[in-house]
Design a protein around this motif. Structure first.
Motif, PDB file in Angstrom:
ATOM      1  N   ALA A 101      66.349  52.512  39.470  1.00 36.53           N
ATOM      2  CA  ALA A 101      66.149  51.288  38.697  1.00 36.53           C
ATOM      3  C   ALA A 101      65.468  50.213  39.528  1.00 36.53           C
ATOM      4  O   ALA A 101      64.545  49.526  39.062  1.00 36.53           O
ATOM      5  CB  ALA A 101      67.483  50.790  38.175  1.00 36.53           C
ATOM      6  N   ALA A 102      65.914  50.044  40.767  1.00 37.22           N
ATOM      7  CA  ALA A 102      65.329  49.024  41.632  1.00 37.22           C
ATOM      8  C   ALA A 102      63.854  49.319  41.898  1.00 37.22           C
ATOM      9  O   ALA A 102      63.019  48.405  41.927  1.00 37.22           O
ATOM     10  CB  ALA A 102      66.103  48.953  42.948  1.00 37.22           C
ATOM     11  N   LEU A 103      63.523  50.586  42.080  1.00 36.58           N
ATOM     12  CA  LEU A 103      62.128  50.954  42.306  1.00 36.58           C
ATOM     13  C   LEU A 103      61.285  50.701  41.059  1.00 36.58           C
ATOM     14  O   LEU A 103      60.133  50.257  41.157  1.00 36.58           O
ATOM     15  CB  LEU A 103      62.039  52.416  42.725  1.00 36.58           C
ATOM     16  CG  LEU A 103      62.611  52.748  44.103  1.00 36.58           C
ATOM     17  CD1 LEU A 103      62.616  54.256  44.328  1.00 36.58           C
ATOM     18  CD2 LEU A 103      61.846  52.040  45.209  1.00 36.58           C
ATOM     19  N   ALA A 104      61.849  50.988  39.889  1.00 33.27           N
ATOM     20  CA  ALA A 104      61.109  50.731  38.648  1.00 33.27           C
ATOM     21  C   ALA A 104      60.848  49.246  38.468  1.00 33.27           C
ATOM     22  O   ALA A 104      59.757  48.829  38.050  1.00 33.27           O
ATOM     23  CB  ALA A 104      61.886  51.284  37.457  1.00 33.27           C
ATOM     24  N   ALA A 130      64.348  44.245  47.287  1.00 34.01           N
ATOM     25  CA  ALA A 130      65.482  44.071  48.200  1.00 34.01           C
ATOM     26  C   ALA A 130      66.612  45.048  47.899  1.00 34.01           C
ATOM     27  O   ALA A 130      67.213  45.623  48.812  1.00 34.01           O
ATOM     28  CB  ALA A 130      65.987  42.637  48.130  1.00 34.01           C
ATOM     29  N   LEU A 131      66.921  45.245  46.621  1.00 40.53           N
ATOM     30  CA  LEU A 131      68.003  46.167  46.264  1.00 40.53           C
ATOM     31  C   LEU A 131      67.642  47.587  46.670  1.00 40.53           C
ATOM     32  O   LEU A 131      68.501  48.341  47.157  1.00 40.53           O
ATOM     33  CB  LEU A 131      68.275  46.085  44.758  1.00 40.53           C
ATOM     34  CG  LEU A 131      69.373  47.008  44.216  1.00 40.53           C
ATOM     35  CD1 LEU A 131      70.708  46.725  44.899  1.00 40.53           C
ATOM     36  CD2 LEU A 131      69.510  46.844  42.701  1.00 40.53           C
ATOM     37  N   ALA A 132      66.402  47.978  46.518  1.00 46.25           N
ATOM     38  CA  ALA A 132      65.980  49.314  46.937  1.00 46.25           C
ATOM     39  C   ALA A 132      66.152  49.493  48.439  1.00 46.25           C
ATOM     40  O   ALA A 132      66.630  50.539  48.905  1.00 46.25           O
ATOM     41  CB  ALA A 132      64.532  49.565  46.525  1.00 46.25           C
ATOM     42  N   HIS A 133      65.778  48.483  49.222  1.00 43.16           N
ATOM     43  CA  HIS A 133      65.969  48.568  50.675  1.00 43.16           C
ATOM     44  C   HIS A 133      67.446  48.765  51.017  1.00 43.16           C
ATOM     45  O   HIS A 133      67.803  49.593  51.858  1.00 43.16           O
ATOM     46  CB  HIS A 133      65.454  47.303  51.346  1.00 43.16           C
ATOM     47  CG  HIS A 133      63.984  47.065  51.184  1.00 43.16           C
ATOM     48  ND1 HIS A 133      63.055  48.074  51.205  1.00 43.16           N
ATOM     49  CD2 HIS A 133      63.289  45.908  50.991  1.00 43.16           C
ATOM     50  CE1 HIS A 133      61.844  47.559  51.042  1.00 43.16           C
ATOM     51  NE2 HIS A 133      61.955  46.256  50.908  1.00 43.16           N
TER      52      HIS A 133
END
Length: 407
Positions: free
Chosen positions: A191-194, A206-209
């Motif tokens: 989801a974060a990447l999308a 930031a959430l993906a990291h």
């Protein structure tokens, strides 16, 4: 990796054409009709069906899970971006239906009644991941900016409410007993990447990291090259057999996610992806059938030898992610990837998409490769569409990608 169509091996070109024909000629018409709950004028007025009965009719179980609505929002959004004429109307209907589950505090209910009343107000991390994911994709159809604002608001609520002191997030809010799980964190990374891919805003990465750091430091076991499923509060594998379980489908899902993370952020993830992929290839695939197995131990022993549909599509995404990469294991060179990609599509078309109502699927095969299960879950369509999208990208397609950027 995208190759020019004239450079594509014939096996992949044929697999892509066959998969595309089934998806657009059979599956989308069915799931856009009986798979939605509405009227002729508003085909998804009450969202999407939870699942179909074995005969292909709506089962109407008396509830609708938010995760299923979100997955179908993604599927029809992607279909619309590919140009399927019914996609946009169905995506909008499901989106409007989902908004009935938005809580006043910024969280989302996990279950609605068939008419859209809140049945269970619990905020579930798995559902929230798919809500953020679906909103991020739907933003590529809706130029208002509202889906992105809702996605960001949900991320903020999640961080403020469900963040865990030892990293990651609680499974539910209010919290419930039970082990911590990697699975919803995996989908939250997707989801974060999308969201980041849709907006291009570094703040949305930031959430993906954070989640990739969690994977590297807590979820991944470098000694075995595996990804656990169930953990204690401090991210240690739970004691007993449950702590040793490995799902090859999830291993493969992380291969694709790490590849996507590297593509979008420029941060390398190849070593971890290679380890997961090598374990999956060595232990998670039946060499006779090319089917991705259900559940193993960290040592590769078979715990449950059947084969779920979703694990095949994640195997497909992983094979495509590793296709042509120099860091791929020696037994996974280009030619071997090509063969495996074609075999997975052949399995989908010849084992899962037959002996069932046209446009639907057998969701699980038993160890003897016979269809098992008593329903046709709508939730699998997300996996199917996502798998097709990667095959289309490999085959040189350009539709279904980011149609717009909304900051």
């Amino acid at each position: 990796m995208t190759a020019a169509p004239d450079a594509m091996p014939d096996a992949i070109r044929r697999a892509h054409a066959a998969f595309r024909a089934w998806l657009f000629d059979s599956a989308l018409p069915v799931w856009g009709d009986v798979g939605c709950d509405g009227t002729a004028a508003a085909p998804a007025l009450r969202g999407a069906q939870e699942h179909l009965a074995p005969d292909g009719t709506p089962a109407r179980p008396g509830f609708k899970r938010m995760r299923v609505q979100a997955r179908q929002l993604y599927a029809f959004t992607r279909a619309a971006l590919y140009g399927w004429p019914g996609g946009a109307a169905r995506a909008e209907g499901i989106y409007r239906f989902m908004l009935r589950g938005l809580r006043a505090d910024g969280g989302w209910a996990c279950r609605l009644t068939p008419d859209g009343a809140v049945l269970d107000p619990t905020a579930d991390l798995y559902d929230l991941a798919f809500i953020i994911f679906a909103l991020s994709w739907y933003a590529r159809l809706d130029p208002s900016g509202e889906p992105v604002r809702l996605a960001r608001r949900t991320v903020a609520w999640l961080r403020a409410t469900m963040a865990h002191a030892n990293g990651g997030f609680a499974n539910t809010w209010p919290p419930a007993s039970g082990p911590r799980q990697q699975n919803p964190h995996m989908h939250l990374l997707e989801a974060a990447l999308a969201l980041f891919d849709t907006t291009g805003d570094e703040a949305d990465a930031a959430l993906a990291h954070d989640l990739v750091d969690l994977f590297r430091t807590r979820l991944f076991d470098p000694a075995t090259g595996t990804l656990g499923e169930f953990f204690t509060d401090s991210w240690q594998p739970v004691v007993g057999p449950q702590g040793a379980l490995v799902e090859p489908g999830h291993q493969y899902e992380w291969v694709w996610l790490l590849h996507e993370y590297a593509r979008l952020t420029g941060r390398p993830t190849g070593a971890h992806a290679q380890s997961l992929f090598a374990f999956g290839r060595r232990h998670g695939v039946d060499p006779r059938t090319a089917l991705v197995r259900d559940v193993l131990t960290r040592q590769g022993d078979i715990v449950r030898g059947g084969a779920r549909l979703w694990a095949q599509t994640e195997g497909l995404r992983a094979e495509i992610a590793m296709h042509g990469l120099p860091q791929a294991p020696p037994h996974a060179d280009n030619a071997d990837n090509t063969v495996q990609i074609a075999r997975i599509v052949d399995n989908l078309l010849g084992r899962y998409f037959i002996d069932c109502p046209p446009g639907t699927w057998n969701d699980q095969l038993d160890p003897a490769c016979r269809p098992a299960g008593d329903k046709i879950p709508a939730s699998s369509f997300y996996h199917i569409v996502a798998g097709y999208a990667e095959l289309d990208r490999l085959a040189g397609g350009s539709a279904g990608e980011s149609a717009m950027r909304i900051a």
